[in-house]
Design a protein around this motif. Structure first.
Motif, mmCIF file in Angstrom:
data_model
loop_
_atom_site.group_PDB
_atom_site.id
_atom_site.type_symbol
_atom_site.label_atom_id
_atom_site.label_comp_id
_atom_site.label_asym_id
_atom_site.label_seq_id
_atom_site.Cartn_x
_atom_site.Cartn_y
_atom_site.Cartn_z
ATOM 1 N N GLY A 10 41.298 54.509 61.793
ATOM 2 C CA GLY A 10 42.448 55.426 61.868
ATOM 3 C C GLY A 10 43.434 55.247 60.731
ATOM 4 N N ARG A 35 46.284 49.699 65.211
ATOM 5 C CA ARG A 35 47.202 50.853 65.285
ATOM 6 C C ARG A 35 46.855 51.797 64.138
ATOM 7 N NH1 ARG A 35 51.832 51.633 62.532
ATOM 8 N NH2 ARG A 35 51.926 49.484 61.790
ATOM 9 N N GLN A 39 47.225 49.788 58.409
ATOM 10 C CA GLN A 39 46.700 48.979 57.297
ATOM 11 C C GLN A 39 47.092 49.607 55.955
ATOM 12 O OE1 GLN A 39 45.559 46.007 57.611
ATOM 13 N NE2 GLN A 39 45.337 45.899 59.835
ATOM 14 N N ALA A 43 50.877 51.185 53.921
ATOM 15 C CA ALA A 43 51.517 50.339 52.902
ATOM 16 C C ALA A 43 51.660 51.047 51.560
ATOM 17 C CB ALA A 43 50.674 49.075 52.702
ATOM 18 N N MET A 47 51.621 57.921 45.831
ATOM 19 C CA MET A 47 51.567 58.708 44.588
ATOM 20 C C MET A 47 50.315 59.577 44.556
ATOM 21 S SD MET A 47 52.808 55.859 41.890
ATOM 22 C CE MET A 47 51.407 54.868 42.274
ATOM 23 N N PHE A 178 37.640 45.541 67.818
ATOM 24 C CA PHE A 178 36.557 45.735 66.848
ATOM 25 C C PHE A 178 35.294 46.273 67.511
ATOM 26 C CE2 PHE A 178 39.259 43.159 64.130
ATOM 27 C CZ PHE A 178 39.226 43.975 63.000
ATOM 28 N N ILE A 179 34.474 46.934 66.689
ATOM 29 C CA ILE A 179 33.227 47.516 67.192
ATOM 30 C C ILE A 179 32.267 46.346 67.480
ATOM 31 C CG2 ILE A 179 31.349 49.162 66.678
ATOM 32 C CD1 ILE A 179 34.223 50.396 66.399
ATOM 33 N N CYS A 209 35.149 55.359 58.609
ATOM 34 C CA CYS A 209 36.324 55.382 57.721
ATOM 35 C C CYS A 209 37.067 54.053 57.894
ATOM 36 C CB CYS A 209 37.255 56.532 58.095
ATOM 37 S SG CYS A 209 36.459 58.134 58.134
ATOM 38 N N TYR A 254 54.776 50.440 38.637
ATOM 39 C CA TYR A 254 55.260 51.828 38.770
ATOM 40 C C TYR A 254 56.454 51.850 39.708
ATOM 41 C CZ TYR A 254 52.355 51.515 43.003
ATOM 42 O OH TYR A 254 51.799 51.111 44.185
ATOM 43 N N HIS A 335 38.101 53.859 49.123
ATOM 44 C CA HIS A 335 38.925 54.719 48.247
ATOM 45 C C HIS A 335 39.877 53.935 47.347
ATOM 46 C CE1 HIS A 335 37.308 57.628 51.073
ATOM 47 N NE2 HIS A 335 37.689 58.598 50.271
ATOM 48 N N TYR A 336 39.813 52.644 47.395
ATOM 49 C CA TYR A 336 40.513 51.733 46.480
ATOM 50 C C TYR A 336 41.986 52.134 46.244
ATOM 51 C CZ TYR A 336 41.044 48.486 42.534
ATOM 52 O OH TYR A 336 41.466 47.496 41.699
HETATM 53 C C1 LIG Z 1 50.302 48.463 47.968
HETATM 54 C C2 LIG Z 1 49.406 49.672 47.918
HETATM 55 C C3 LIG Z 1 49.848 50.816 47.262
HETATM 56 C C4 LIG Z 1 49.033 51.937 47.221
HETATM 57 N N1 LIG Z 1 49.502 53.076 46.631
HETATM 58 C C5 LIG Z 1 48.731 54.205 46.625
HETATM 59 C C6 LIG Z 1 49.225 55.411 46.077
HETATM 60 O O1 LIG Z 1 50.349 55.461 45.579
HETATM 61 N N2 LIG Z 1 48.434 56.518 46.105
HETATM 62 C C7 LIG Z 1 47.172 56.495 46.656
HETATM 63 O O2 LIG Z 1 46.486 57.523 46.640
HETATM 64 N N3 LIG Z 1 46.687 55.360 47.205
HETATM 65 C C8 LIG Z 1 47.421 54.212 47.190
HETATM 66 N N4 LIG Z 1 46.939 53.065 47.718
HETATM 67 C C9 LIG Z 1 45.550 53.027 48.194
HETATM 68 C C10 LIG Z 1 45.466 53.625 49.600
HETATM 69 O O3 LIG Z 1 46.446 53.037 50.406
HETATM 70 C C11 LIG Z 1 44.078 53.390 50.180
HETATM 71 O O4 LIG Z 1 43.078 53.850 49.301
HETATM 72 C C12 LIG Z 1 43.939 54.150 51.514
HETATM 73 O O5 LIG Z 1 45.006 53.822 52.371
HETATM 74 C C13 LIG Z 1 42.619 53.847 52.178
HETATM 75 O O6 LIG Z 1 42.639 54.509 53.405
HETATM 76 P P1 LIG Z 1 41.617 54.116 54.549
HETATM 77 O O7 LIG Z 1 41.886 54.997 55.684
HETATM 78 O O8 LIG Z 1 40.246 54.065 53.970
HETATM 79 O O9 LIG Z 1 41.991 52.570 54.839
HETATM 80 P P2 LIG Z 1 43.053 51.935 55.855
HETATM 81 O O10 LIG Z 1 44.348 52.611 55.809
HETATM 82 O O11 LIG Z 1 43.048 50.471 55.569
HETATM 83 O O12 LIG Z 1 42.434 52.235 57.245
HETATM 84 C C14 LIG Z 1 41.226 51.643 57.678
HETATM 85 C C15 LIG Z 1 41.327 51.508 59.174
HETATM 86 O O13 LIG Z 1 40.096 51.005 59.664
HETATM 87 C C16 LIG Z 1 40.372 50.118 60.711
HETATM 88 N N5 LIG Z 1 39.226 49.207 60.903
HETATM 89 C C17 LIG Z 1 39.117 47.881 60.635
HETATM 90 N N6 LIG Z 1 37.885 47.454 60.985
HETATM 91 C C18 LIG Z 1 37.216 48.503 61.471
HETATM 92 C C19 LIG Z 1 35.915 48.693 61.990
HETATM 93 N N7 LIG Z 1 35.034 47.697 62.051
HETATM 94 N N8 LIG Z 1 35.557 49.914 62.404
HETATM 95 C C20 LIG Z 1 36.428 50.947 62.323
HETATM 96 N N9 LIG Z 1 37.675 50.835 61.825
HETATM 97 C C21 LIG Z 1 38.065 49.627 61.406
HETATM 98 C C22 LIG Z 1 41.633 49.395 60.282
HETATM 99 O O14 LIG Z 1 42.302 48.865 61.420
HETATM 100 C C23 LIG Z 1 42.405 50.513 59.598
HETATM 101 O O15 LIG Z 1 43.309 51.159 60.462
HETATM 102 C C24 LIG Z 1 47.742 51.908 47.801
HETATM 103 C C25 LIG Z 1 47.315 50.766 48.470
HETATM 104 C C26 LIG Z 1 48.142 49.645 48.525
HETATM 105 C C27 LIG Z 1 47.668 48.437 49.277
#
Ligand SMILES: Cc1cc2nc3c(=O)[nH]c(=O)nc-3n(C[C@H](O)[C@H](O)[C@H](O)COP(=O)(O)OP(=O)(O)OC[C@H]3O[C@@H](n4cnc5c(N)ncnc54)[C@H](O)[C@@H]3O)c2cc1C
Length: 380
Positions: A10, A35, A39, A43, A47, A178-179, A209, A254, A335-336
């Protein structure tokens, strides 16, 4: 159209995939161990900067980023309308500032190709730079001004997406733990058991995701998933109206001014496993850069410090697509640095795959199986 979609994770990517699938009429359940938005997505600095983030060449990753930026106005309008919540989407433009003559050498070719892709970017001299950003250090000798880059308040966008998903009827199972097990069902589809839910969740299609945790799915899908957490530490300062007007990038950091009176400064990159502790070393580097680029910040303390885990793959590209040999599973992870920017296009591609349509953009470069193939070749 598949009957029941289950999105695992999520963060912004999971919520966006759930939102897009639901608004195309699919029945969606989202399972989040903790929640939603708790994650990396909560944070992030928010941008939306495909040109500043991709300075080398218009490769498939740049095109993915650019396509996502172009979707943002419609995306934000839909999320805000369905949630009734603001996301603070601001078309501020950006400035990449340069302190040394040598930094200017690659700028001409960068401007040429980026302007061919619609950047409308220009090299501005020190005098113009000072007009655009009066508080910049006198040591800044020039900058690239890119008017079309934007930002959102990431925690608000995530909260609004969650609300919009609920409005569309998405079932959100937060704090599911966790799964523990994914088992294939005889008639197709899968049953998912988690630590905290007392019932299995059934899926015709799974969308993974899981951000930095995506590697944990290797054991279920027989796939090499080299996704690693890269810790990003970030901080904020008090910020008067108009002190920093654009998103400003230097080679070290930045700065992004938010409507809540905070100037966000990010972000460090280090490897610390799944540890989201903030360290003095990480934040001190940001404070030093802040004083160099915006001398008025020397007199200000940081107001807030936090960290998140960027999901990084070995080649820096996300994993988006079907899991080979397992057509019921789609990955959207890894998605780094650009997951906020990439959320609308990722959601659109995933929904296209769920509907068995041709995807909005070619996705071969992002194939989840690309590392598995490399391992097999290395072994043969
Ligand atoms: C300090 C910082 C600044 C950033 N600034 C930018 C920016 O300015 N612009 C930009 O585009 N990107 C930015 N990013 C990158 C961006 O935050 C991430 O690429 C993006 O949040 C990834 O989204 P996500 O949903 O894949 O990961 P997350 O937000 O980490 O979500 C993954 C979710 O999966 C859950 N999870 C954990 N284990 C499992 C499991 N086994 N099965 C299912 N779910 C699980 C976690 O609890 C979490 O909620 C930044 C990142 C950081 C850390």
């Amino acid at each position: 159209m598949p009957a029941q979609i289950v999105v695992l994770g999520g963060g912004i990517i999971g919520l966006s995939c759930a939102f897009e699938a639901a608004r195309r009429g699919m029945k969606v359940t989202l399972v989040e161990p903790g929640r939603s938005g708790g994650q990396a997505s909560g944070a992030a600095a928010g941008m939306l900067a495909p040109f500043s983030e991709n300075t080398e060449q218009p490769d498939s990753f740049f095109q993915l980023c650019l396509s996502s930026l172009s979707r943002y106005p419609e995306w934000i309008a839909a999320v805000e309308e369905l949630s009734g919540m603001p996301t603070e989407y601001i078309q501020s433009g950006s400035i990449n500032v340069f302190m040394h003559e040598a930094d200017l050498l690659p700028i001409e070719s960068r401007l040429q190709w980026q302007n061919n892709w619609g950047a409308k970017a220009e090299l501005v001299d020190a005098a113009r730079l000072r007009k655009l950003e009066p508080m910049l250090s006198a040591s800044a000798i020039a900058g690239v001004y890119t008017p079309g880059e934007c930002h959102v308040y990431a925690p608000k966008l995530v909260a609004a997406l969650e609300e919009a998903c609920r409005t569309l009827g998405v079932v959100i199972l937060d704090h599911a733990g966790f799964i523990e097990e994914i088992s294939s069902l005889a008639g197709g589809g899968a049953a998912i058991r988690t630590q905290a839910l007392d019932h299995p969740v059934f899926a015709d299609r799974l969308v993974v995701c899981a951000g930095a945790w995506a590697g944990s799915y290797e054991r279920w899908f027989g796939l090499s998933i080299p996704v690693h957490p890269i810790r990003g530490q970030i901080c904020s300062f008090d910020h008067g109206p108009d002190e920093v007007r654009h998103m400003v990038f230097s080679s070290q950091a930045y700065w992004v001014g938010k409507r809540n009176g905070r100037l966000v400064c990010g972000a460090s990159e280090d490897v610390a496993g799944f540890d989201t502790t903030v360290t003095d070393r990480g934040i001190d580097r940001l404070i030093r850069s802040s004083s160099r680029v915006f001398p008025f910040l020397q007199a200000r303390d940081t107001k807030h410090r936090w960290a998140g885990l960027r999901p990084a793959t070995r080649d820096g590209l996300p994993l988006i697509g079907h899991v080979e040999g397992n057509p019921a599973v789609i990955m959207a992870s890894g998605h780094y640095r650009n997951g906020i920017l990439l959320s609308p296009i990722t959601a659109s591609i995933v929904a296209d795959l769920l509907e068995e349509k041709v995807t909005a953009l070619p996705i071969q470069s992002f194939a989840p199986g690309r590392f598995t193939a490399a391992v097999n070749i290395a072994r043969s």
